[in-house]
Design an enzyme around this catalytic site. Structure first.
Site, PDB file in Angstrom:
ATOM      1  N   GLU A 182       5.025  -7.592  36.750  1.00  0.00           N
ATOM      2  CA  GLU A 182       5.175  -6.798  37.978  1.00  0.00           C
ATOM      3  C   GLU A 182       6.534  -7.028  38.625  1.00  0.00           C
ATOM      4  O   GLU A 182       7.125  -6.109  39.185  1.00  0.00           O
ATOM      5  CB  GLU A 182       4.041  -7.101  38.973  1.00  0.00           C
ATOM      6  CG  GLU A 182       2.699  -6.529  38.566  1.00  0.00           C
ATOM      7  CD  GLU A 182       2.691  -4.998  38.476  1.00  0.00           C
ATOM      8  OE1 GLU A 182       3.517  -4.347  39.135  1.00  0.00           O
ATOM      9  OE2 GLU A 182       1.869  -4.458  37.715  1.00  0.00           O
ATOM     10  N   TYR A 207       3.395  -3.884  47.744  1.00  0.00           N
ATOM     11  CA  TYR A 207       3.070  -3.179  46.499  1.00  0.00           C
ATOM     12  C   TYR A 207       2.746  -4.176  45.373  1.00  0.00           C
ATOM     13  O   TYR A 207       1.714  -4.078  44.708  1.00  0.00           O
ATOM     14  CB  TYR A 207       4.249  -2.274  46.069  1.00  0.00           C
ATOM     15  CG  TYR A 207       4.069  -1.783  44.660  1.00  0.00           C
ATOM     16  CD1 TYR A 207       3.263  -0.685  44.398  1.00  0.00           C
ATOM     17  CD2 TYR A 207       4.655  -2.453  43.581  1.00  0.00           C
ATOM     18  CE1 TYR A 207       3.036  -0.262  43.107  1.00  0.00           C
ATOM     19  CE2 TYR A 207       4.429  -2.044  42.287  1.00  0.00           C
ATOM     20  CZ  TYR A 207       3.626  -0.943  42.056  1.00  0.00           C
ATOM     21  OH  TYR A 207       3.399  -0.542  40.767  1.00  0.00           O
ATOM     22  N   ASP A 254       3.746   2.658  45.421  1.00  0.00           N
ATOM     23  CA  ASP A 254       5.208   2.658  45.304  1.00  0.00           C
ATOM     24  C   ASP A 254       5.677   4.116  45.285  1.00  0.00           C
ATOM     25  O   ASP A 254       4.889   5.036  45.527  1.00  0.00           O
ATOM     26  CB  ASP A 254       5.655   1.886  44.053  1.00  0.00           C
ATOM     27  CG  ASP A 254       5.290   2.613  42.771  1.00  0.00           C
ATOM     28  OD1 ASP A 254       4.503   3.592  42.840  1.00  0.00           O
ATOM     29  OD2 ASP A 254       5.788   2.233  41.702  1.00  0.00           O
TER      30      ASP A 254
END
Ligand code: SF4
Length: 328
Positions: free
Chosen positions: A37, A117, A135
């Site tokens: 991520e 996020y 996002d």
């Protein structure tokens, strides 16, 4: 208003049958999901894959990452850009090793370098917590689905499948990346076409409504590749610099007014709003032509964090010269 139940069913059915085979989807291990991520922030999936493999080979566990010198972490990150991500990752690994694995959205969010996020993505995938990860991609998809009505993040939270939040978030990202792309949405292949108000109104290409970006700035940079035998001269950015602190880079030509150079090519490079035209100059070092820097061989270049511009310049010279000492 979109029928949330129908939307979840269609989206997740499509995701189950069509999701891309990505290396970080092999497990829901916190460390792997977290690294992926962070790497995926501002970076395309295709560019991340080789870095993800390399990074995990170099730092196979949280403990290995926490115990490594920062320079090694930056070296492994070299070329991915946005280096504050690597620094924060390193700091966060130390925190986690000292304090234990985070166990919730709030604990993930408290780590350095993790915004809402990323925390939502990790918490939903690893812990099954019901947080919508929103996002730019998700905003685009939701704006089109709702034909621009309402607030995209609120609508994404309403649509979230609370029984499979991790898969739902990944499915939304997958839809945005592979079907509902920024320029050319492929509506005819879209699993939620029947529910899409933007497409029904013929407005899918206009949405989301864009806000004006700041104008790009053109910047010229003349860099010097100074060679001595098979070593090249590099300088190191100060540790107090805001950007790329501690990274190695090529010196600018203007600091060597006396030296005899020859042109060695040029290339373009973009960093956020700066459009660089980089011209490369080459020279052979004589006597004490450079002192405040480092003479590094091709092998040593693989062991230091190098700016992307320096890396590109050295590679382009290698290509121009048909291969020599700088093929690293
Ligand atoms: Fe995007 Fe088209 Fe699907 Fe609507 S129908 S979500 S615009 S790809």
């Amino acid at each position: 208003m979109i029928n949330a139940g129908a939307f979840r069913r269609r989206l997740l059915n499509w995701y189950d049958g069509n999701k891309r085979d990505l290396p970080w989807r092999e497990s829901t291990d916190f460390y792997r999901v977290w690294i992926s991520e962070i790497m995926l922030q501002q970076t395309r999936v295709e560019a991340v894959i080789p870095y993800f493999h390399r990074f995990l080979r170099r730092f196979p566990s949280l403990e290995a990452l926490a115990g490594a010198p920062e320079a090694d972490v930056l070296t492994a990150w070299s070329g991915l850009g946005y280096y504050s991500r690597a620094r924060n990752l390193h700091k966060a690994a130390k925190t986690v090793v000292a304090a234990g694995l985070p166990a919730s959205y709030d604990e993930i969010r408290a780590l350095p370098g993790i915004g809402p996020y990323t925390a939502a993505a990790i918490a939903s995938i690893v812990f099954g917590e019901a947080h919508a990860a929103v996002d730019g991609n998700v905003v685009r998809v939701v704006s089109r689905l709702t034909n621009g009505s309402g607030e995209a993040s609120k609508e994404a939270a309403r649509l979230l499948d609370t029984r499979r939040p991790g898969d739902f978030n990944q499915a939304m990202m997958e839809l945005g990346a592979t079907v509902c792309g920024p320029r050319t949405p492929r509506c005819e292949d879209c699993p939620v076409l029947a529910l899409c108000a933007g497409r029904a109104a013929g407005r899918e290409r206009e949405l989301p409504v864009k806000t004006a970006k700041p104008a790009a700035r053109d910047v010229s940079l003349d860099l010097l590749i100074l060679m001595k035998k098979n070593a090249v001269f590099l300088i190191r950015r100060d540790l107090s610099e805001k950007r790329l602190a501690g990274f190695y880079e090529l010196p600018e030509l203007k600091h060597f007014p006396e030296i005899k150079t020859e042109p060695a090519g040029s290339f373009r490079h973009r960093i956020v709003n700066d459009r660089f035209l980089v011209r490369i100059w080459r020279a052979a070092a004589r006597g004490k032509s450079a002192s405040k820097g480092y003479w590094l061989t091709a092998e040593q270049l693989t062991e230091i964090p190098l700016t992307t511009i320096a890396r590109k310049a050295l590679h382009s010279v290698h290509n121009l010269s048909g291969g020599a000492a700088l093929d690293y």
